[in-house]
Design an enzyme around this catalytic site. Structure first.
Site, PDB file in Angstrom:
ATOM      1  N   ASP A 101       0.843  -1.202   0.000  1.00  0.00           N
ATOM      2  CA  ASP A 101       0.000   0.000   0.000  1.00  0.00           C
ATOM      3  C   ASP A 101       0.879   1.253   0.000  1.00  0.00           C
ATOM      4  O   ASP A 101       0.590   2.233  -0.686  1.00  0.00           O
ATOM      5  CB  ASP A 101      -0.935  -0.032   1.206  1.00  0.00           C
ATOM      6  CG  ASP A 101      -1.692  -1.348   1.259  1.00  0.00           C
ATOM      7  OD1 ASP A 101      -2.357  -1.667   0.261  1.00  0.00           O
ATOM      8  OD2 ASP A 101      -1.592  -2.070   2.265  1.00  0.00           O
ATOM      9  N   HIS A 121      -4.876  -3.392   6.225  1.00  0.00           N
ATOM     10  CA  HIS A 121      -4.679  -3.636   4.792  1.00  0.00           C
ATOM     11  C   HIS A 121      -6.036  -4.032   4.210  1.00  0.00           C
ATOM     12  O   HIS A 121      -6.377  -5.207   4.083  1.00  0.00           O
ATOM     13  CB  HIS A 121      -3.648  -4.748   4.563  1.00  0.00           C
ATOM     14  CG  HIS A 121      -3.587  -5.180   3.132  1.00  0.00           C
ATOM     15  ND1 HIS A 121      -3.106  -4.376   2.128  1.00  0.00           N
ATOM     16  CD2 HIS A 121      -3.971  -6.327   2.527  1.00  0.00           C
ATOM     17  CE1 HIS A 121      -3.202  -5.006   0.978  1.00  0.00           C
ATOM     18  NE2 HIS A 121      -3.730  -6.195   1.196  1.00  0.00           N
TER      19      HIS A 121
HETATM   20  P1  NAI Z   1      -2.362 -18.285  -4.198  1.00  0.00           P
HETATM   21  O1  NAI Z   1      -3.716 -18.881  -4.019  1.00  0.00           O
HETATM   22  O2  NAI Z   1      -1.762 -18.194  -5.562  1.00  0.00           O
HETATM   23  O3  NAI Z   1      -1.321 -19.101  -3.291  1.00  0.00           O
HETATM   24  C1  NAI Z   1      -1.551 -19.408  -1.968  1.00  0.00           C
HETATM   25  C2  NAI Z   1      -0.713 -20.657  -1.654  1.00  0.00           C
HETATM   26  O4  NAI Z   1      -0.774 -20.866  -0.251  1.00  0.00           O
HETATM   27  C3  NAI Z   1      -1.238 -21.920  -2.333  1.00  0.00           C
HETATM   28  O5  NAI Z   1      -0.148 -22.623  -2.896  1.00  0.00           O
HETATM   29  C4  NAI Z   1      -1.853 -22.713  -1.162  1.00  0.00           C
HETATM   30  O6  NAI Z   1      -1.790 -24.106  -1.351  1.00  0.00           O
HETATM   31  C5  NAI Z   1      -0.962 -22.255  -0.007  1.00  0.00           C
HETATM   32  N1  NAI Z   1      -1.551 -22.410   1.317  1.00  0.00           N
HETATM   33  C6  NAI Z   1      -2.813 -22.165   1.719  1.00  0.00           C
HETATM   34  N2  NAI Z   1      -2.966 -22.448   3.023  1.00  0.00           N
HETATM   35  C7  NAI Z   1      -1.759 -22.871   3.465  1.00  0.00           C
HETATM   36  C8  NAI Z   1      -1.286 -23.319   4.719  1.00  0.00           C
HETATM   37  N3  NAI Z   1      -2.105 -23.407   5.767  1.00  0.00           N
HETATM   38  N4  NAI Z   1       0.023 -23.658   4.828  1.00  0.00           N
HETATM   39  C9  NAI Z   1       0.844 -23.590   3.760  1.00  0.00           C
HETATM   40  N5  NAI Z   1       0.438 -23.199   2.529  1.00  0.00           N
HETATM   41  C10 NAI Z   1      -0.834 -22.834   2.397  1.00  0.00           C
HETATM   42  O7  NAI Z   1      -2.419 -16.866  -3.498  1.00  0.00           O
HETATM   43  P2  NAI Z   1      -1.408 -15.641  -3.635  1.00  0.00           P
HETATM   44  O8  NAI Z   1      -1.811 -14.791  -4.789  1.00  0.00           O
HETATM   45  O9  NAI Z   1      -0.024 -16.152  -3.581  1.00  0.00           O
HETATM   46  O10 NAI Z   1      -1.788 -14.806  -2.319  1.00  0.00           O
HETATM   47  C11 NAI Z   1      -1.480 -15.306  -1.041  1.00  0.00           C
HETATM   48  C12 NAI Z   1      -2.132 -14.443   0.026  1.00  0.00           C
HETATM   49  O11 NAI Z   1      -1.587 -13.126   0.002  1.00  0.00           O
HETATM   50  C13 NAI Z   1      -3.638 -14.272  -0.128  1.00  0.00           C
HETATM   51  O12 NAI Z   1      -4.228 -14.388   1.159  1.00  0.00           O
HETATM   52  C14 NAI Z   1      -3.768 -12.846  -0.629  1.00  0.00           C
HETATM   53  O13 NAI Z   1      -5.024 -12.283  -0.290  1.00  0.00           O
HETATM   54  C15 NAI Z   1      -2.644 -12.176   0.106  1.00  0.00           C
HETATM   55  N6  NAI Z   1      -2.192 -10.886  -0.421  1.00  0.00           N
HETATM   56  C16 NAI Z   1      -1.782  -9.944   0.495  1.00  0.00           C
HETATM   57  C17 NAI Z   1      -1.329  -8.720   0.089  1.00  0.00           C
HETATM   58  C18 NAI Z   1      -0.910  -7.699   1.102  1.00  0.00           C
HETATM   59  O14 NAI Z   1      -0.588  -6.577   0.682  1.00  0.00           O
HETATM   60  N7  NAI Z   1      -0.851  -7.991   2.369  1.00  0.00           N
HETATM   61  C19 NAI Z   1      -1.272  -8.377  -1.346  1.00  0.00           C
HETATM   62  C20 NAI Z   1      -1.689  -9.433  -2.228  1.00  0.00           C
HETATM   63  C21 NAI Z   1      -2.148 -10.647  -1.764  1.00  0.00           C
END
Ligand code: NAI
Length: 328
Positions: free
Chosen positions: A161, A189
């Protein structure tokens, strides 16, 4: 060459994992003389495990000189044992028909067990960034689940952000991002966050003397707050490269110092600015000697106070909701 440090990444088979791991292994996060051992924690399902296998093959194929160890596991204690840095990226996404309360509950379970594992086996000096959403509340849960670790070990990612906010000011003024300082983002966030230019400078001049108040209120703040959903609309997928870059920025500055630059981090409040102690809130911070301090002494006008009250109320309601199903 320094002794290798251990870096744990959860969700390594996901989008953000893919845009983060290669930069950690290249030295972009901890510096060109710091070898790393990567420990990757993924879910057990075969699709995730197969994708992770491919990511690990690519990491090997980069032949990074700083990558001194690479392993994957589905066991949390193995993943977090003696870890120095933990990037908690994996989280439960919002599925079709899922209510906000269901999402909070599913993630509360994940971050509760991960916090407990960190408490038991991580280095006492571990630095944790929670990226997985809702990241402030997830970080709060992990912190509360790890009573033997200092609350200062835990943080949530609001750097994306802040990076978005600096980039919007750069675009508007034509100044390079490196000439823009003291941009803050307060709170959660989420769309209630408050991107704040009241102390910001552009080429040494006050940003509020250069930028129109109406532009700040009607364009800048909503653009930063809604940037994530605009990217999903345009790309058909959520922001991953910029989120990965922000996670690297956050950890690098925390570990190596921010050279006086303000960096926005979600950190447990120490009571600064009247934010209740312990709540994980976006604050402007300065990092030095592997630690951070919240920037003190800033003032707010009535509009800023109302924006901070709104994002605070949202975070308090998230915390109260998770308190109902976790005994924290
Ligand atoms: P994605 O769906 O592509 O990948 C998430 C991965 O985490 C998947 O491989 C899944 O199997 C794994 N996973 C889920 N639960 C798990 C657990 N308990 N232990 C280990 N692995 C686990 O999602 P992406 O795009 O990589 O986003 C990840 C997170 O980041 C989402 O929650 C998203 O909302 C968040 N995010 C946060 C931002 C921020 O600024 N704080 C910005 C963009 C995304």
């Amino acid at each position: 060459m320094k002794t290798p440090v251990r870096v744990t990444v959860t969700g390594p088979a996901g989008q953000i994992g893919y845009s983060t791991l290669f930069r950690i292994a290249s030295g972009a996060m901890l510096g060109p003389d710091q070898p790393v051992e990567l420990r990757l924690l993924e879910r057990t399902n075969s699709t995730s495990q197969s994708a992770l296998k491919g990511v690990m093959m690519e990491l090997e194929d980069c032949a990074f000189p700083l990558l001194h160890g690479l392993m994957s596991t589905t066991d949390q204690k193995e993943a977090f044992r003696d870890t120095d840095y933990a990037l908690l990226i994996g989280a439960r996404p919002r599925g079709p028909g899922m209510e906000r309360a269901d999402l909070l509950e599913a993630n509360a379970q994940i971050f509760n067990t991960q916090g407990r594992a960190l408490d038991e086996v991580a280095k006492r000096s571990v630095k944790v960034i929670v990226v997985g959403n809702p990241c402030n509340t997830n970080a709060w849960i992990a912190m509360k689940s790890a009573p033997s670790l200092s609350p200062k070990c835990f943080s949530a990612m609001l750097r994306l952000d802040q990076n978005r906010a600096r980039a919007q000011v750069a675009k508007k003024t034509g100044a390079p991002v490196s000439h823009i300082h003291q941009v803050a983002v307060w709170g959660n966030h989420s769309p209630t966050m408050f991107p704040d230019l009241s102390a910001a400078t552009v080429d040494g001049r006050k940003a509020t003397d250069i930028l129109d108040a109406a532009w700040i209120r009607d364009e800048f703040i909503p653009t930063v707050a809604k940037r994530g959903s605009e990217i999903i609309k345009a790309r058909g997928a959520s922001s991953a490269a910029s989120a990965g870059a922000a996670a690297i920025d956050h950890m690098r500055d925390w570990a190596l110092g921010s050279a006086g630059e303000w960096v926005t981090m979600g950190v447990p409040s120490d009571g600064s600015y009247g934010i209740p102690e312990g709540l994980v809130f976006g604050f402007p911070c300065v990092c030095r000697n592997g630690d951070y301090d919240i920037v003190q002494g800033l003032g707010f006008d009535d509009e800023a106070k109302a924006r901070i009250a709104k994002t605070l109320a949202e975070l308090e309601s998230e915390r109260d909701a998770v308190k109902a199903f976790l005994k924290l």
